[in-house]
Design a protein around this motif. Sequence first.
Motif, short mmCIF file in Angstrom:
data_model
loop_
_atom_site.label_atom_id
_atom_site.label_comp_id
_atom_site.label_asym_id
_atom_site.label_seq_id
_atom_site.Cartn_x
_atom_site.Cartn_y
_atom_site.Cartn_z
N ALA A 77 -24.25 -11.37 -13.83
CA ALA A 77 -25.12 -10.24 -14.14
C ALA A 77 -25.00 -9.15 -13.07
O ALA A 77 -24.66 -9.43 -11.92
N PRO A 78 -25.28 -7.89 -13.43
CA PRO A 78 -25.34 -6.83 -12.42
C PRO A 78 -26.40 -7.15 -11.37
O PRO A 78 -27.35 -7.88 -11.64
N VAL A 92 -27.35 -9.26 3.07
CA VAL A 92 -28.05 -8.72 1.91
C VAL A 92 -28.47 -9.87 1.00
O VAL A 92 -27.88 -10.96 1.04
N ARG A 93 -29.47 -9.59 0.20
CA ARG A 93 -29.87 -10.52 -0.85
C ARG A 93 -29.51 -9.88 -2.19
O ARG A 93 -29.79 -8.70 -2.42
N LEU A 94 -28.86 -10.65 -3.05
CA LEU A 94 -28.44 -10.16 -4.36
C LEU A 94 -29.58 -10.37 -5.36
O LEU A 94 -30.09 -11.48 -5.50
N ILE A 95 -29.95 -9.30 -6.05
CA ILE A 95 -31.08 -9.36 -6.97
C ILE A 95 -30.64 -8.88 -8.34
O ILE A 95 -30.13 -7.76 -8.49
N VAL A 109 -34.69 -11.58 -10.23
CA VAL A 109 -34.30 -12.88 -9.68
C VAL A 109 -33.55 -12.63 -8.38
O VAL A 109 -32.49 -11.99 -8.37
N ASP A 110 -34.12 -13.12 -7.28
CA ASP A 110 -33.43 -13.05 -5.98
C ASP A 110 -32.46 -14.22 -5.93
O ASP A 110 -32.86 -15.38 -5.76
N ARG A 111 -31.18 -13.93 -6.08
CA ARG A 111 -30.18 -14.98 -6.22
C ARG A 111 -29.80 -15.62 -4.89
O ARG A 111 -29.23 -16.72 -4.88
N PRO A 172 -39.39 -1.49 -16.70
CA PRO A 172 -39.44 -2.05 -15.35
C PRO A 172 -39.83 -3.51 -15.35
O PRO A 172 -40.56 -3.99 -16.21
N ALA A 173 -39.31 -4.22 -14.37
CA ALA A 173 -39.66 -5.63 -14.20
C ALA A 173 -41.08 -5.75 -13.68
O ALA A 173 -41.65 -4.81 -13.12
N GLY A 174 -41.66 -6.92 -13.87
CA GLY A 174 -43.01 -7.17 -13.39
C GLY A 174 -43.05 -7.33 -11.88
O GLY A 174 -42.02 -7.32 -11.20
N PRO A 175 -44.26 -7.48 -11.33
CA PRO A 175 -44.41 -7.56 -9.87
C PRO A 175 -43.98 -8.89 -9.27
O PRO A 175 -43.86 -9.01 -8.05
N TYR A 176 -43.73 -9.90 -10.12
CA TYR A 176 -43.34 -11.21 -9.61
C TYR A 176 -41.83 -11.32 -9.54
O TYR A 176 -41.11 -10.90 -10.45
N VAL A 177 -41.36 -11.90 -8.44
CA VAL A 177 -39.93 -12.15 -8.23
C VAL A 177 -39.70 -13.65 -8.20
O VAL A 177 -40.49 -14.39 -7.61
N VAL A 178 -38.62 -14.09 -8.83
CA VAL A 178 -38.23 -15.49 -8.76
C VAL A 178 -37.16 -15.63 -7.69
O VAL A 178 -36.06 -15.07 -7.82
N PHE A 179 -37.48 -16.33 -6.60
CA PHE A 179 -36.51 -16.59 -5.55
C PHE A 179 -35.78 -17.88 -5.90
O PHE A 179 -36.35 -18.97 -5.85
N ALA A 180 -34.52 -17.75 -6.28
CA ALA A 180 -33.74 -18.90 -6.71
C ALA A 180 -33.59 -19.90 -5.56
O ALA A 180 -33.29 -19.51 -4.42
#
Length: 232
Positions: A77-78, A92-95, A109-111, A172-180
Amino acid sequence: MSERRFPYVLTVACGAVLAVLIALGAWQVQRLSWKERLIDQAARAESLPPVPLSQAFAEGEPDFRRVRMQCPGIARAPYVELRAIEDGQAGVRLISACRPSGFEFPFLVDRGFVADEISARPPVEASSAPFVVEGVLRETPAPGWMTPAPHGIHFYGRDPQAMSAALGLDEPAGPYVVFATTSTNPEWLALRPSAPPAAFSNNHLGYAITWFGLAAALVGVYVALIRRRMKR
Protein backbone atom coordinates in the motif's frame (compact mmCIF):
# COMPACT_ATOMS: atom_id res chain seq x y z
CA MET A 1 -8.77 49.30 64.10
CA SER A 2 -11.50 51.46 62.58
CA GLU A 3 -13.75 50.14 59.87
CA ARG A 4 -12.59 52.67 57.29
CA ARG A 5 -8.99 51.49 57.68
CA PHE A 6 -9.83 47.85 56.98
CA PRO A 7 -7.76 46.71 53.93
CA TYR A 8 -10.65 45.95 51.59
CA VAL A 9 -8.55 46.11 48.42
CA LEU A 10 -5.94 43.77 49.86
CA THR A 11 -8.65 41.39 51.08
CA VAL A 12 -10.38 41.25 47.70
CA ALA A 13 -7.08 40.76 45.87
CA CYS A 14 -5.98 37.98 48.24
CA GLY A 15 -9.39 36.34 47.99
CA ALA A 16 -9.22 36.32 44.18
CA VAL A 17 -5.69 34.88 44.15
CA LEU A 18 -6.66 32.31 46.79
CA ALA A 19 -9.62 31.16 44.68
CA VAL A 20 -7.35 30.72 41.65
CA LEU A 21 -4.77 28.71 43.63
CA ILE A 22 -7.42 26.44 45.13
CA ALA A 23 -9.02 25.93 41.70
CA LEU A 24 -5.64 24.96 40.21
CA GLY A 25 -5.01 22.52 43.05
CA ALA A 26 -8.45 20.94 42.63
CA TRP A 27 -7.88 20.67 38.88
CA GLN A 28 -4.61 18.80 39.48
CA VAL A 29 -6.42 16.41 41.85
CA GLN A 30 -8.91 15.69 39.05
CA ARG A 31 -6.05 15.20 36.60
CA LEU A 32 -4.41 12.79 39.07
CA SER A 33 -7.55 10.67 39.17
CA TRP A 34 -7.82 10.73 35.36
CA LYS A 35 -4.14 9.77 34.92
CA GLU A 36 -4.40 6.88 37.37
CA ARG A 37 -7.44 5.52 35.49
CA LEU A 38 -5.52 5.86 32.21
CA ILE A 39 -2.53 3.95 33.62
CA ASP A 40 -4.80 1.19 34.92
CA GLN A 41 -6.59 1.02 31.56
CA ALA A 42 -3.28 0.67 29.69
CA ALA A 43 -2.08 -2.05 32.08
CA ARG A 44 -5.31 -4.03 31.73
CA ALA A 45 -5.33 -3.71 27.94
CA GLU A 46 -1.74 -4.90 27.67
CA SER A 47 -2.60 -8.16 29.45
CA LEU A 48 -5.56 -8.98 27.17
CA PRO A 49 -5.30 -11.06 23.99
CA PRO A 50 -5.88 -9.41 20.58
CA VAL A 51 -9.52 -8.94 19.62
CA PRO A 52 -11.21 -7.92 16.37
CA LEU A 53 -11.15 -4.17 15.84
CA SER A 54 -14.95 -3.91 15.99
CA GLN A 55 -15.00 -5.66 19.38
CA ALA A 56 -12.45 -3.23 20.82
CA PHE A 57 -14.74 -0.31 19.97
CA ALA A 58 -17.87 -2.14 21.08
CA GLU A 59 -16.38 -2.66 24.54
CA GLY A 60 -16.14 1.10 24.97
CA GLU A 61 -12.43 1.52 25.85
CA PRO A 62 -10.49 0.98 22.59
CA ASP A 63 -7.38 2.92 23.59
CA PHE A 64 -4.35 0.64 24.18
CA ARG A 65 -6.28 -2.49 23.14
CA ARG A 66 -4.46 -5.17 21.20
CA VAL A 67 -6.44 -5.73 18.00
CA ARG A 68 -6.38 -7.58 14.74
CA MET A 69 -8.01 -6.60 11.46
CA GLN A 70 -8.10 -7.52 7.80
CA CYS A 71 -6.06 -5.10 5.64
CA PRO A 72 -5.98 -6.42 2.06
CA GLY A 73 -2.94 -5.21 0.13
CA ILE A 74 -1.31 -3.47 3.12
CA ALA A 75 2.12 -4.92 2.26
CA ARG A 76 2.18 -2.94 -1.01
CA ALA A 77 0.00 0.00 0.00
CA PRO A 78 1.06 3.65 -0.41
CA TYR A 79 2.65 5.14 2.68
CA VAL A 80 3.85 8.38 4.23
CA GLU A 81 7.01 8.67 6.31
CA LEU A 82 6.99 10.05 9.84
CA ARG A 83 10.33 11.15 11.30
CA ALA A 84 11.10 9.18 14.45
CA ILE A 85 13.83 7.99 16.80
CA GLU A 86 13.83 4.44 18.11
CA ASP A 87 16.41 3.06 20.54
CA GLY A 88 18.57 6.10 19.88
CA GLN A 89 18.50 5.52 16.12
CA ALA A 90 17.07 8.07 13.69
CA GLY A 91 14.70 6.96 10.97
CA VAL A 92 11.10 7.02 9.79
CA ARG A 93 7.91 5.15 10.49
CA LEU A 94 5.91 4.00 7.47
CA ILE A 95 2.21 4.77 7.75
CA SER A 96 -0.46 3.43 5.41
CA ALA A 97 -4.24 3.35 5.43
CA CYS A 98 -6.62 0.45 5.95
CA ARG A 99 -10.40 0.42 5.78
CA PRO A 100 -11.64 -2.56 7.78
CA SER A 101 -15.01 -4.09 7.03
CA GLY A 102 -17.82 -2.57 9.08
CA PHE A 103 -16.26 0.86 9.53
CA GLU A 104 -17.30 4.00 7.69
CA PHE A 105 -13.84 5.55 7.81
CA PRO A 106 -10.28 4.33 7.24
CA PHE A 107 -7.63 3.78 9.88
CA LEU A 108 -4.00 4.76 9.71
CA VAL A 109 -1.67 1.81 10.25
CA ASP A 110 1.82 2.47 11.58
CA ARG A 111 3.66 -0.36 9.86
CA GLY A 112 6.93 0.10 11.76
CA PHE A 113 10.33 1.77 11.89
CA VAL A 114 12.99 1.95 9.19
CA ALA A 115 16.44 3.30 10.07
CA ASP A 116 17.90 6.19 8.05
CA GLU A 117 20.75 3.99 6.86
CA ILE A 118 18.20 1.96 4.88
CA SER A 119 17.30 3.69 1.63
CA ALA A 120 15.13 0.90 0.22
CA ARG A 121 11.37 0.85 0.73
CA PRO A 122 8.62 -1.74 0.21
CA PRO A 123 7.09 -1.74 -3.28
CA VAL A 124 3.92 0.27 -3.86
CA GLU A 125 1.45 -1.26 -6.27
CA ALA A 126 -2.21 -2.17 -6.44
CA SER A 127 -2.88 -5.33 -4.47
CA SER A 128 -5.85 -7.00 -2.81
CA ALA A 129 -3.91 -9.85 -1.25
CA PRO A 130 -5.51 -10.76 2.09
CA PHE A 131 -3.52 -9.82 5.14
CA VAL A 132 -4.27 -9.75 8.86
CA VAL A 133 -2.61 -7.00 10.87
CA GLU A 134 -2.16 -7.34 14.61
CA GLY A 135 -1.33 -4.24 16.59
CA VAL A 136 -2.09 -1.84 19.39
CA LEU A 137 -4.84 0.74 19.05
CA ARG A 138 -3.85 4.21 20.21
CA GLU A 139 -5.52 7.60 20.08
CA THR A 140 -2.84 10.05 19.02
CA PRO A 141 -2.99 13.78 19.81
CA ALA A 142 -2.81 16.34 17.04
CA PRO A 143 0.65 17.83 16.40
CA GLY A 144 1.50 21.06 18.22
CA TRP A 145 1.80 24.42 16.52
CA MET A 146 5.60 24.18 16.58
CA THR A 147 5.60 20.95 14.55
CA PRO A 148 7.09 21.59 11.08
CA ALA A 149 4.69 21.32 8.17
CA PRO A 150 4.85 18.13 6.08
CA HIS A 151 6.62 18.03 2.73
CA GLY A 152 5.02 15.60 0.33
CA ILE A 153 5.03 12.21 2.06
CA HIS A 154 7.47 13.36 4.75
CA PHE A 155 5.86 14.21 8.09
CA TYR A 156 7.13 15.45 11.46
CA GLY A 157 3.97 14.88 13.50
CA ARG A 158 0.94 12.61 13.40
CA ASP A 159 -1.69 14.61 11.57
CA PRO A 160 -4.51 12.25 10.46
CA GLN A 161 -6.13 14.73 8.10
CA ALA A 162 -2.92 15.76 6.35
CA MET A 163 -1.72 12.15 6.17
CA SER A 164 -5.07 11.08 4.72
CA ALA A 165 -4.76 13.73 2.03
CA ALA A 166 -1.18 12.70 1.23
CA LEU A 167 -2.33 9.08 0.91
CA GLY A 168 -5.10 10.11 -1.48
CA LEU A 169 -7.98 8.99 0.75
CA ASP A 170 -11.48 10.13 -0.11
CA GLU A 171 -12.18 10.91 3.57
CA PRO A 172 -9.90 11.53 6.54
CA ALA A 173 -8.90 8.70 8.82
CA GLY A 174 -10.14 8.60 12.39
CA PRO A 175 -8.10 9.72 15.41
CA TYR A 176 -7.05 6.17 16.30
CA VAL A 177 -3.87 4.66 14.87
CA VAL A 178 -3.10 0.95 14.76
CA PHE A 179 0.56 0.37 15.61
CA ALA A 180 1.39 -2.93 13.94
CA THR A 181 3.14 -5.45 16.16
CA THR A 182 3.38 -8.07 13.41
CA SER A 183 5.23 -7.23 10.23
CA THR A 184 3.28 -6.21 7.13
CA ASN A 185 6.35 -7.21 5.12
CA PRO A 186 7.86 -10.32 6.75
CA GLU A 187 10.27 -10.75 3.85
CA TRP A 188 11.79 -7.29 4.50
CA LEU A 189 13.58 -7.35 7.85
CA ALA A 190 14.53 -3.65 7.70
CA LEU A 191 10.96 -2.80 8.73
CA ARG A 192 10.66 -3.17 12.50
CA PRO A 193 7.03 -3.15 13.72
CA SER A 194 6.53 -1.89 17.26
CA ALA A 195 4.08 0.02 19.42
CA PRO A 196 5.31 2.90 21.58
CA PRO A 197 5.35 2.08 25.28
CA ALA A 198 2.44 3.35 27.31
CA ALA A 199 4.68 5.59 29.41
CA PHE A 200 2.95 8.25 31.47
CA SER A 201 4.35 11.05 33.58
CA ASN A 202 2.22 11.34 36.70
CA ASN A 203 3.29 14.46 38.57
CA HIS A 204 -0.20 15.75 39.32
CA LEU A 205 -0.01 15.02 43.05
CA GLY A 206 3.12 17.15 43.34
CA TYR A 207 1.47 19.94 41.35
CA ALA A 208 -1.63 19.79 43.56
CA ILE A 209 0.48 19.99 46.73
CA THR A 210 2.33 22.97 45.26
CA TRP A 211 -0.86 24.92 44.47
CA PHE A 212 -2.48 24.12 47.82
CA GLY A 213 0.79 24.99 49.57
CA LEU A 214 0.86 28.38 47.86
CA ALA A 215 -2.75 28.92 48.91
CA ALA A 216 -1.88 28.12 52.53
CA ALA A 217 1.13 30.43 52.37
CA LEU A 218 -1.05 33.24 50.99
CA VAL A 219 -3.51 32.80 53.86
CA GLY A 220 -0.63 32.90 56.33
CA VAL A 221 0.77 36.11 54.86
CA TYR A 222 -2.67 37.73 54.81
CA VAL A 223 -3.36 36.81 58.45
CA ALA A 224 0.06 38.15 59.48
CA LEU A 225 -0.61 41.45 57.74
CA ILE A 226 -4.03 41.82 59.36
CA ARG A 227 -2.65 41.05 62.80
CA ARG A 228 0.10 43.60 62.28
CA ARG A 229 -2.43 46.27 61.37
CA MET A 230 -4.55 45.41 64.42
CA LYS A 231 -1.53 45.77 66.72
CA ARG A 232 -0.90 49.23 65.33
